[in-house]
Design a protein around this motif. Structure first.
Motif, PDB file in Angstrom:
ATOM      1  N   ILE A 109    -112.543 -19.234  83.852  1.00  0.00           N
ATOM      2  CA  ILE A 109    -111.605 -18.951  83.023  1.00  0.00           C
ATOM      3  C   ILE A 109    -112.234 -18.304  81.625  1.00  0.00           C
ATOM      4  CG2 ILE A 109    -109.836 -20.004  81.158  1.00  0.00           C
ATOM      5  CD1 ILE A 109    -109.449 -22.057  83.608  1.00  0.00           C
ATOM      6  N   ASN A 110    -111.988 -17.083  81.303  1.00  0.00           N
ATOM      7  CA  ASN A 110    -112.630 -16.564  79.993  1.00  0.00           C
ATOM      8  C   ASN A 110    -111.533 -15.997  79.058  1.00  0.00           C
ATOM      9  OD1 ASN A 110    -111.333 -14.138  81.459  1.00  0.00           O
ATOM     10  ND2 ASN A 110    -113.255 -13.324  82.023  1.00  0.00           N
ATOM     11  N   LYS A 111    -110.411 -16.763  78.903  1.00  0.00           N
ATOM     12  CA  LYS A 111    -109.350 -16.496  77.928  1.00  0.00           C
ATOM     13  C   LYS A 111    -108.626 -17.832  77.612  1.00  0.00           C
ATOM     14  CE  LYS A 111    -106.702 -15.098  81.958  1.00  0.00           C
ATOM     15  NZ  LYS A 111    -106.365 -13.938  82.750  1.00  0.00           N
ATOM     16  N   VAL A 112    -108.108 -17.965  76.494  1.00  0.00           N
ATOM     17  CA  VAL A 112    -107.366 -19.179  76.001  1.00  0.00           C
ATOM     18  C   VAL A 112    -106.154 -19.204  76.866  1.00  0.00           C
ATOM     19  CG1 VAL A 112    -106.353 -20.288  74.102  1.00  0.00           C
ATOM     20  CG2 VAL A 112    -108.245 -18.923  73.848  1.00  0.00           C
ATOM     21  N   LEU A 113    -105.973 -20.191  77.534  1.00  0.00           N
ATOM     22  CA  LEU A 113    -104.789 -20.677  78.429  1.00  0.00           C
ATOM     23  C   LEU A 113    -104.137 -22.052  77.424  1.00  0.00           C
ATOM     24  CD1 LEU A 113    -105.948 -20.370  81.852  1.00  0.00           C
ATOM     25  CD2 LEU A 113    -104.677 -18.818  80.485  1.00  0.00           C
ATOM     26  N   TYR A 114    -102.797 -21.973  77.282  1.00  0.00           N
ATOM     27  CA  TYR A 114    -102.118 -23.001  76.649  1.00  0.00           C
ATOM     28  C   TYR A 114    -101.134 -23.505  77.520  1.00  0.00           C
ATOM     29  CZ  TYR A 114     -99.066 -25.351  73.518  1.00  0.00           C
ATOM     30  OH  TYR A 114     -98.249 -26.213  72.526  1.00  0.00           O
ATOM     31  N   ARG A 115    -100.921 -24.859  77.738  1.00  0.00           N
ATOM     32  CA  ARG A 115     -99.837 -25.391  78.307  1.00  0.00           C
ATOM     33  C   ARG A 115     -99.011 -26.323  77.101  1.00  0.00           C
ATOM     34  NH1 ARG A 115    -100.167 -29.304  83.252  1.00  0.00           N
ATOM     35  NH2 ARG A 115    -100.675 -30.636  81.969  1.00  0.00           N
ATOM     36  N   ALA A 116     -97.820 -25.924  76.764  1.00  0.00           N
ATOM     37  CA  ALA A 116     -97.023 -26.675  75.615  1.00  0.00           C
ATOM     38  C   ALA A 116     -96.706 -28.049  76.217  1.00  0.00           C
ATOM     39  CB  ALA A 116     -95.813 -25.833  75.549  1.00  0.00           C
ATOM     40  N   HIS A 118     -94.726 -30.800  77.918  1.00  0.00           N
ATOM     41  CA  HIS A 118     -93.847 -31.069  79.010  1.00  0.00           C
ATOM     42  C   HIS A 118     -93.585 -29.658  79.849  1.00  0.00           C
ATOM     43  CE1 HIS A 118     -92.896 -34.887  77.259  1.00  0.00           C
ATOM     44  NE2 HIS A 118     -92.491 -34.280  76.044  1.00  0.00           N
ATOM     45  N   ALA A 119     -94.236 -28.683  79.565  1.00  0.00           N
ATOM     46  CA  ALA A 119     -94.526 -27.512  80.112  1.00  0.00           C
ATOM     47  C   ALA A 119     -94.936 -27.502  81.716  1.00  0.00           C
ATOM     48  CB  ALA A 119     -94.898 -26.320  79.669  1.00  0.00           C
ATOM     49  N   THR A 120     -94.715 -26.671  82.560  1.00  0.00           N
ATOM     50  CA  THR A 120     -95.362 -26.953  83.932  1.00  0.00           C
ATOM     51  C   THR A 120     -96.258 -25.543  84.256  1.00  0.00           C
ATOM     52  OG1 THR A 120     -93.585 -25.868  84.890  1.00  0.00           O
ATOM     53  CG2 THR A 120     -93.836 -28.080  85.039  1.00  0.00           C
ATOM     54  N   GLU A 121     -96.353 -24.598  83.205  1.00  0.00           N
ATOM     55  CA  GLU A 121     -96.926 -23.448  83.310  1.00  0.00           C
ATOM     56  C   GLU A 121     -97.848 -23.018  82.071  1.00  0.00           C
ATOM     57  OE1 GLU A 121     -96.482 -21.229  85.994  1.00  0.00           O
ATOM     58  OE2 GLU A 121     -95.169 -22.822  86.778  1.00  0.00           O
ATOM     59  N   TRP A 122     -99.050 -22.457  82.388  1.00  0.00           N
ATOM     60  CA  TRP A 122    -100.007 -22.103  81.363  1.00  0.00           C
ATOM     61  C   TRP A 122     -99.723 -20.729  80.898  1.00  0.00           C
ATOM     62  CZ3 TRP A 122    -103.815 -25.413  79.827  1.00  0.00           C
ATOM     63  CH2 TRP A 122    -103.979 -26.422  80.478  1.00  0.00           C
ATOM     64  N   GLU A 123     -99.865 -20.564  79.691  1.00  0.00           N
ATOM     65  CA  GLU A 123     -99.704 -19.263  79.194  1.00  0.00           C
ATOM     66  C   GLU A 123    -100.870 -18.701  78.281  1.00  0.00           C
ATOM     67  OE1 GLU A 123     -96.673 -19.728  75.204  1.00  0.00           O
ATOM     68  OE2 GLU A 123     -96.230 -21.136  76.715  1.00  0.00           O
ATOM     69  N   GLU A 124    -101.032 -17.363  78.281  1.00  0.00           N
ATOM     70  CA  GLU A 124    -102.179 -16.934  77.283  1.00  0.00           C
ATOM     71  C   GLU A 124    -101.835 -16.935  75.898  1.00  0.00           C
ATOM     72  OE1 GLU A 124    -104.364 -13.183  78.781  1.00  0.00           O
ATOM     73  OE2 GLU A 124    -103.738 -13.575  80.863  1.00  0.00           O
ATOM     74  N   ARG A 125    -102.860 -17.171  75.072  1.00  0.00           N
ATOM     75  CA  ARG A 125    -102.691 -17.224  73.891  1.00  0.00           C
ATOM     76  C   ARG A 125    -103.997 -16.565  73.056  1.00  0.00           C
ATOM     77  NH1 ARG A 125     -98.703 -20.556  71.452  1.00  0.00           N
ATOM     78  NH2 ARG A 125     -96.829 -20.388  72.761  1.00  0.00           N
ATOM     79  N   PRO A 126    -103.866 -15.988  71.867  1.00  0.00           N
ATOM     80  CA  PRO A 126    -104.931 -15.542  71.426  1.00  0.00           C
ATOM     81  C   PRO A 126    -105.865 -16.416  70.795  1.00  0.00           C
ATOM     82  CG  PRO A 126    -103.012 -14.717  70.238  1.00  0.00           C
ATOM     83  CD  PRO A 126    -102.705 -15.699  71.345  1.00  0.00           C
ATOM     84  N   LEU A 127    -107.394 -16.308  71.003  1.00  0.00           N
ATOM     85  CA  LEU A 127    -108.334 -17.107  70.302  1.00  0.00           C
ATOM     86  C   LEU A 127    -107.845 -17.662  68.908  1.00  0.00           C
ATOM     87  CD1 LEU A 127    -110.972 -18.691  70.990  1.00  0.00           C
ATOM     88  CD2 LEU A 127    -112.255 -16.756  70.109  1.00  0.00           C
ATOM     89  N   ASP A 128    -107.838 -16.769  68.138  1.00  0.00           N
ATOM     90  CA  ASP A 128    -107.563 -17.131  66.585  1.00  0.00           C
ATOM     91  C   ASP A 128    -106.309 -18.132  66.479  1.00  0.00           C
ATOM     92  OD1 ASP A 128    -109.470 -15.340  65.928  1.00  0.00           O
ATOM     93  OD2 ASP A 128    -107.908 -13.866  65.225  1.00  0.00           O
ATOM     94  N   TRP A 129    -105.322 -18.034  67.484  1.00  0.00           N
ATOM     95  CA  TRP A 129    -104.132 -19.147  67.354  1.00  0.00           C
ATOM     96  C   TRP A 129    -104.677 -20.251  68.029  1.00  0.00           C
ATOM     97  CZ3 TRP A 129    -102.333 -22.042  71.322  1.00  0.00           C
ATOM     98  CH2 TRP A 129    -101.046 -22.695  71.344  1.00  0.00           C
ATOM     99  N   ALA A 130    -105.683 -20.235  69.023  1.00  0.00           N
ATOM    100  CA  ALA A 130    -106.027 -21.409  69.495  1.00  0.00           C
ATOM    101  C   ALA A 130    -107.065 -22.266  68.475  1.00  0.00           C
ATOM    102  CB  ALA A 130    -106.975 -21.437  70.840  1.00  0.00           C
TER     103      ALA A 130
END
Length: 197
Positions: A109-116, A118-130
């Motif tokens: 994994i070479n990108k930021v993945l975020y799972r909100a 109670h969510a079931t899916e991962w979503e890409e986010r910018p590194l600054d956001w993370a």
């Protein structure tokens, strides 16, 4: 059937003629061309394709073994120990020798993945956001769980709401700074290092 036998006999004769052992057993010196074969004549150095060689440090433990990274067209093709290093003198342990596999793994994994929540899916986010989110959640957890004094009045200035698990690749200086920031600055009590596990 006869054709098959002739074909096998021909391959066998070529094999015995090309194989260095029969020639050496027949009296040719192993220091001469008797040790050569068609296969060995066609061998090329495995790193001949590299157009650049860079240096790196093995990421697996705090020993800090030096590595040579061979690259072609900007992509690594081989990693080996750096013989100039006083630490590992060109050797690598099995983990260090496997660095290329980890680096090129399609599962890396070479990108930021975020799972909100109670969510079931991962979503890409910018590194600054993370990074901003980690900072905000750390401050929020510290503010909500910080204890200045115990019920008996003893000053403790700590939180048990957040903790740190350091990586084995951290050196003494990095661990010192982490301890100062997390323990002294944030008041964290639970600070551990993966190197002990």
């Amino acid at each position: 059937m006869a054709k098959l036998r002739r074909g096998m006999a021909g391959r066998g004769a070529r094999f015995l003629k090309d194989w260095s052992l029969p020639r050496q057993l027949a009296g040719e010196s192993p220091m001469s061309t008797a040790a050569r074969s068609t296969t060995s004549e066609n061998l090329r150095p495995r790193l001949e394709q590299a157009d650049r060689v860079g240096t790196s440090i093995c990421p697996f433990c705090a020993v800090g073994c030096s590595q040579l990274v061979y690259a072609k067209n900007g992509k690594p093709i081989h990693i080996e120990g750096d013989p100039r290093s006083p630490v590992n003198q060109g050797t690598l342990c099995p983990k260090g020798a496997g660095t290329l596999g980890v680096l090129l793994s399609p599962q890396r994994i070479n990108k930021v993945l975020y799972r909100a929540p109670h969510a079931t899916e991962w979503e890409e986010r910018p590194l600054d956001w993370a990074m901003e989110r980690v900072a905000q959640l750390t401050k929020q957890a510290r503010d909500e769980t910080f204890v200045e004094r115990l019920p008996d009045g003893k000053v403790v200035n700590h939180t048990i709401g957040i903790g740190s698990l350091g990586g084995a690749t951290l050196d003494n200086e990095e661990n010192y700074l982490i301890k100062k920031l997390f323990n002294g600055g944030l008041g964290m009590v639970t600070i551990e290092n993966q190197a002990r596990i």
